[in-house]
Design an enzyme around this catalytic site. Sequence first.
Site, mmCIF file in Angstrom:
data_model
loop_
_atom_site.group_PDB
_atom_site.id
_atom_site.type_symbol
_atom_site.label_atom_id
_atom_site.label_comp_id
_atom_site.label_asym_id
_atom_site.label_seq_id
_atom_site.Cartn_x
_atom_site.Cartn_y
_atom_site.Cartn_z
ATOM 1 N N ASP A 25 0.834 -1.209 0.000
ATOM 2 C CA ASP A 25 0.000 0.000 0.000
ATOM 3 C C ASP A 25 0.860 1.247 0.000
ATOM 4 O OD1 ASP A 25 0.746 0.518 2.616
ATOM 5 O OD2 ASP A 25 -1.172 0.003 3.487
ATOM 6 N N GLU B 37 -6.162 1.908 0.041
ATOM 7 C CA GLU B 37 -4.928 2.117 -0.715
ATOM 8 C C GLU B 37 -4.066 0.846 -0.774
ATOM 9 O OE1 GLU B 37 -3.970 3.648 3.519
ATOM 10 O OE2 GLU B 37 -5.691 3.411 2.194
ATOM 11 N N HIS C 3 -9.745 14.562 -2.218
ATOM 12 C CA HIS C 3 -9.949 13.157 -2.591
ATOM 13 C C HIS C 3 -9.759 12.900 -4.088
ATOM 14 C CE1 HIS C 3 -11.254 11.541 1.284
ATOM 15 N NE2 HIS C 3 -11.846 12.710 1.499
ATOM 16 N N ASP D 273 -7.514 9.976 -5.457
ATOM 17 C CA ASP D 273 -7.944 8.972 -6.448
ATOM 18 C C ASP D 273 -6.942 8.868 -7.591
ATOM 19 O OD1 ASP D 273 -10.179 8.476 -4.947
ATOM 20 O OD2 ASP D 273 -11.567 9.561 -6.259
#
Length: 355
Positions: free
Chosen positions: A219, A262, A232, A236
């Site tokens: 991650d 993630e 956000h 993304d």
Amino acid sequence: MLLDINDAPEKSIRIFGQLIDIFEEQSINPTPLNYFIWYEYYKGDNPKFRQEMDKILSDPFGYNDRLGRRLYDEYFADDDDSADNEFDKALKRLISLVIKKMNIWSDKLAQQSEELDKFATSLNDPNIDAATLKELTHTVQSTVTSMQESSADLQKELMSSNEEITRLRKQLIEARAQVMLDELTEVGNRKAFNIAMAEMMDSAQASGNPESLVLIMTDIDHFKRFNDNFGHLVGDSVLRYFANTMKKSKLENETICRYGGEEFAVILSDSDLESAMERAESIRHNIETAKLKRKDSTKELGLITASFGIATYKGLEETVDEFIKRADDALYLAKEQGRNQVKTELDLEAQQAAE
């Protein structure tokens, strides 16, 4: 009415998705009637029919087209159109039309065969004259032509019905692919991960070398700061970039999935721990050297790094959850020891031994 996958309930989509694989595995004819019979079997709404299918499938000779027709005549031919959704109604109407056309052709064939038998009897008459013989010959030619036309009509109808099923099959494959895809990153989703893990663990176990299956869990380090500092939408974009980086260098023997948030998973078959470490290190380096900027600004987003944990499958002695946990524990070890690095089950074992 055309069959439309959009009218199908989720259960129907799941069943037809199964049938695609089952028909290929068992070499079952992908005819409309067979799809209908097997669809009804997996739907399970008719207990008596399901019991008989169970008996047929337990028989060494198994299922065939002839049995499918008998089952339809016995259990479904006289059913009224009582389906509770438009998809099932359209499917039943399609099958009813196919069966009706087949019955008409069968009746015509029986009638024409009877006529040919009569002609054959007449031809055996030793007293037949030339005029009668000529008339019989003409009639036989007409009957044969009629049989050929009837057969051509039936083939045309069946082809149309098969095209309908083929169109439905294509829709189902596309729908199944969409269901297994993470919408944001366009890699496999959690469902795809679960299915791939189950299948690959079985294959690795069957091969006699379970450790050839390797799992990388990874991650993005400090991912929350991208959302907090830039919003956000930028977060993304970072996730998409991370997924695309892995996809660009994807190997033939690996499956990439978004595990959640993630966190991503890379499943490698026919591999080993050393190869997986090289693959993880390559991804880590590519991410670390990236210089991402906001579309509306020349300002860089800052350093993006990722941590990795790797484990090999131990075989029947561990469950899928235990396998995932060992890779996850190695990932958390990488984070505890400074992030932006690759750790394996061996590092985990060494740490545990030192404690």
